[in-house]
Scaffold this motif. Structure first.
Motif, PDB file in Angstrom:
ATOM      1  N   MET B 137       0.777  -1.136  -0.163  1.00  0.00           N
ATOM      2  CA  MET B 137      -0.003  -0.085  -0.068  1.00  0.00           C
ATOM      3  C   MET B 137       0.801   1.248   0.036  1.00  0.00           C
ATOM      4  O   MET B 137       0.785   2.486  -0.620  1.00  0.00           O
ATOM      5  N   ILE B 138       1.880   1.344   0.681  1.00  0.00           N
ATOM      6  CA  ILE B 138       2.608   2.550   0.933  1.00  0.00           C
ATOM      7  C   ILE B 138       3.389   2.916  -0.375  1.00  0.00           C
ATOM      8  O   ILE B 138       3.042   4.175  -0.684  1.00  0.00           O
ATOM      9  N   ASP B 139       3.999   1.882  -0.866  1.00  0.00           N
ATOM     10  CA  ASP B 139       4.481   2.114  -2.187  1.00  0.00           C
ATOM     11  C   ASP B 139       3.757   2.525  -3.242  1.00  0.00           C
ATOM     12  O   ASP B 139       3.819   3.685  -4.223  1.00  0.00           O
ATOM     13  N   ARG B 140       2.312   1.928  -3.306  1.00  0.00           N
ATOM     14  CA  ARG B 140       1.325   2.035  -4.268  1.00  0.00           C
ATOM     15  C   ARG B 140       0.548   3.584  -4.237  1.00  0.00           C
ATOM     16  O   ARG B 140       0.477   4.326  -5.198  1.00  0.00           O
ATOM     17  N   ILE B 141       0.480   4.077  -2.962  1.00  0.00           N
ATOM     18  CA  ILE B 141      -0.102   5.404  -2.944  1.00  0.00           C
ATOM     19  C   ILE B 141       1.063   6.313  -3.082  1.00  0.00           C
ATOM     20  O   ILE B 141       0.651   7.395  -3.692  1.00  0.00           O
ATOM     21  N   LYS B 142       2.221   6.128  -2.851  1.00  0.00           N
ATOM     22  CA  LYS B 142       3.228   6.972  -3.266  1.00  0.00           C
ATOM     23  C   LYS B 142       3.032   7.377  -4.722  1.00  0.00           C
ATOM     24  O   LYS B 142       3.269   8.244  -5.287  1.00  0.00           O
ATOM     25  N   GLU B 143       3.237   6.262  -5.241  1.00  0.00           N
ATOM     26  CA  GLU B 143       3.262   6.106  -6.883  1.00  0.00           C
ATOM     27  C   GLU B 143       2.209   6.935  -7.570  1.00  0.00           C
ATOM     28  O   GLU B 143       2.187   7.516  -8.583  1.00  0.00           O
ATOM     29  N   LEU B 144       0.777   6.734  -6.863  1.00  0.00           N
ATOM     30  CA  LEU B 144      -0.333   7.243  -7.340  1.00  0.00           C
ATOM     31  C   LEU B 144      -0.399   8.701  -7.062  1.00  0.00           C
ATOM     32  O   LEU B 144      -1.199   9.727  -7.635  1.00  0.00           O
ATOM     33  N   GLY B 145       0.265   9.138  -6.097  1.00  0.00           N
ATOM     34  CA  GLY B 145       0.315  10.480  -5.423  1.00  0.00           C
ATOM     35  C   GLY B 145      -0.931  10.921  -4.778  1.00  0.00           C
ATOM     36  O   GLY B 145      -1.390  11.949  -4.690  1.00  0.00           O
ATOM     37  N   VAL B 146      -1.570   9.837  -4.167  1.00  0.00           N
ATOM     38  CA  VAL B 146      -2.827  10.305  -3.529  1.00  0.00           C
ATOM     39  C   VAL B 146      -2.598  10.961  -2.270  1.00  0.00           C
ATOM     40  O   VAL B 146      -1.973  10.555  -1.412  1.00  0.00           O
ATOM     41  N   LYS B 147      -3.439  11.653  -1.840  1.00  0.00           N
ATOM     42  CA  LYS B 147      -3.315  12.692  -0.651  1.00  0.00           C
ATOM     43  C   LYS B 147      -4.641  12.203   0.265  1.00  0.00           C
ATOM     44  O   LYS B 147      -4.662  12.981   1.506  1.00  0.00           O
ATOM     45  N   ILE B 148      -5.495  11.641  -0.245  1.00  0.00           N
ATOM     46  CA  ILE B 148      -6.811  11.283   0.591  1.00  0.00           C
ATOM     47  C   ILE B 148      -7.192   9.861   0.752  1.00  0.00           C
ATOM     48  O   ILE B 148      -7.137   9.034  -0.101  1.00  0.00           O
ATOM     49  N   ALA B 149      -7.386   9.550   1.887  1.00  0.00           N
ATOM     50  CA  ALA B 149      -7.781   7.911   2.236  1.00  0.00           C
ATOM     51  C   ALA B 149      -9.061   8.004   3.080  1.00  0.00           C
ATOM     52  O   ALA B 149      -9.316   8.660   3.841  1.00  0.00           O
ATOM     53  N   MET B 150      -9.951   6.833   2.854  1.00  0.00           N
ATOM     54  CA  MET B 150     -10.957   6.427   3.501  1.00  0.00           C
ATOM     55  C   MET B 150     -10.400   5.328   4.406  1.00  0.00           C
ATOM     56  O   MET B 150     -10.373   4.238   3.545  1.00  0.00           O
TER      57      MET B 150
END
Lengths: 205, 205
Positions: B137-150
């Motif tokens: 998850m951590i790498d994937r979120i960094k890759e996607l550049g996502v700033k918001i999570a539910m």
């Protein structure tokens, strides 16, 4: 409890304190301070002392609060020292999620029925419930004497269903439909709308 | 928009005004008054005028607000005049309900991925998504550049996952787990906990 009017904003913080205190009790803590509780919920110690003092003298200078005692008092103030029956209207994804949610029973709530207007859903099982027809909802809620409803119908249907709930004697509605409801003054509404909560955060990004 | 610090309580009301205005636009209205908007959202006309005037002069004395103009301005202020990518963590009932929810796309949000730590769920389809492993998850979120999570994981897991989200660069968390999260000052958290909302109403019953 005294008869003074407590501001709604304080009432709104009490369930958050109660949740944190119940969590502390679960992990075996016996006493806490306004400082510790404040760090837990992200509210200043001074604010917590002020909020709690509205209802009497619960803490002792130097020794802090007894967690069990404060839990009992908050449950009494919030009237969750008993169980409240709750109905769910709308048997879609959110209705399913609520019926299956494990976090009601230790917080004072029991779901007793779920309704939908879709004849294809009526009669289906969700957990231990049979989905009931909204056509019979008003009589059924009156019969059950339920005062609290969770509304998970589409926005376009929400006001009509809310009117029916009020007619059936419901006095508290947790509204998941993304629309503001018009209800009489003696009926409370709380809103859960993920987009609204997200928009409240994007301002800061 | 000016650089003065706007109180958070005002920011919290703006998404509610925006939602009501978007509803008015949908049913074909062109202009509204603070009176009408106030009746719609259950907030006084004076409060609405005061809130909106924080950001400039949007209304004209006597003719009220242009709904379209005010929608544009509120979307700009709340930064939802663009799309935000959002991830969901937790592929249980609530995660399912959020992925299938239709109310994000016209409010500024796109779900782009859903994660779970349960290997039995990883790889399953929910709507158009494949459930991904929280291990990546951590790498994937960094890759996607996502700033918001539910966040829809159990309470016991929520803090650990929140820490991972912060590490991945997430700066806004909508937390469905019934527990307060500790996050750095530059990260925003909003809470959706049905029991807390219900307890806020039982006080008045």
């Amino acid at each position: 409890m005294n008869a003074r009017k407590i501001p709604d904003i304080i009432i709104g913080r009490l369930p958050v304190y109660l949740r944190a205190l119940q969590h502390m009790a679960e992990i075996g803590l016996k006493t806490t301070s306004s400082q510790e509780l404040g760090e837990n919920v992200g509210i200043s110690a001074a604010q917590i002392r002020k909020d709690i003092s509205q209802f009497g003298e619960f803490g002792k200078q130097g020794t802090g609060y007894s967690i069990e005692y404060l839990i009992d008092k908050l449950r009494e103030i919030l009237k969750v020292d008993r169980y409240w029956d709750v109905v769910v209207v709308g048997a879609g994804d959110m209705g399913h999620a609520l019926v299956n949610y494990q976090g009601f029973s230790d917080r004072g709530f029991h779901i007793v029925a779920i309704f939908d207007n879709d004849k294809a859903k009526v009669g289906q099982n969700i957990s231990k419930f049979n989905v009931e027809d909204t056509d019979t909802m008003i009589d059924r809620i009156k019969e059950l004497g339920v005062k609290i409803a969770m509304l998970t119908v589409p926005a376009a249907a929400a006001q009509v269903v809310a009117d029916q709930l009020v007619q059936a004697g419901v006095r508290a509605i947790l509204n998941y439909a993304p629309i503001s409801l018009n209800v009489p003054n003696n009926v409370k509404v709380q809103y859960i709308d993920p987009s609204t909560h997200l928009q409240r955060m994007t301002y800061y990004l």
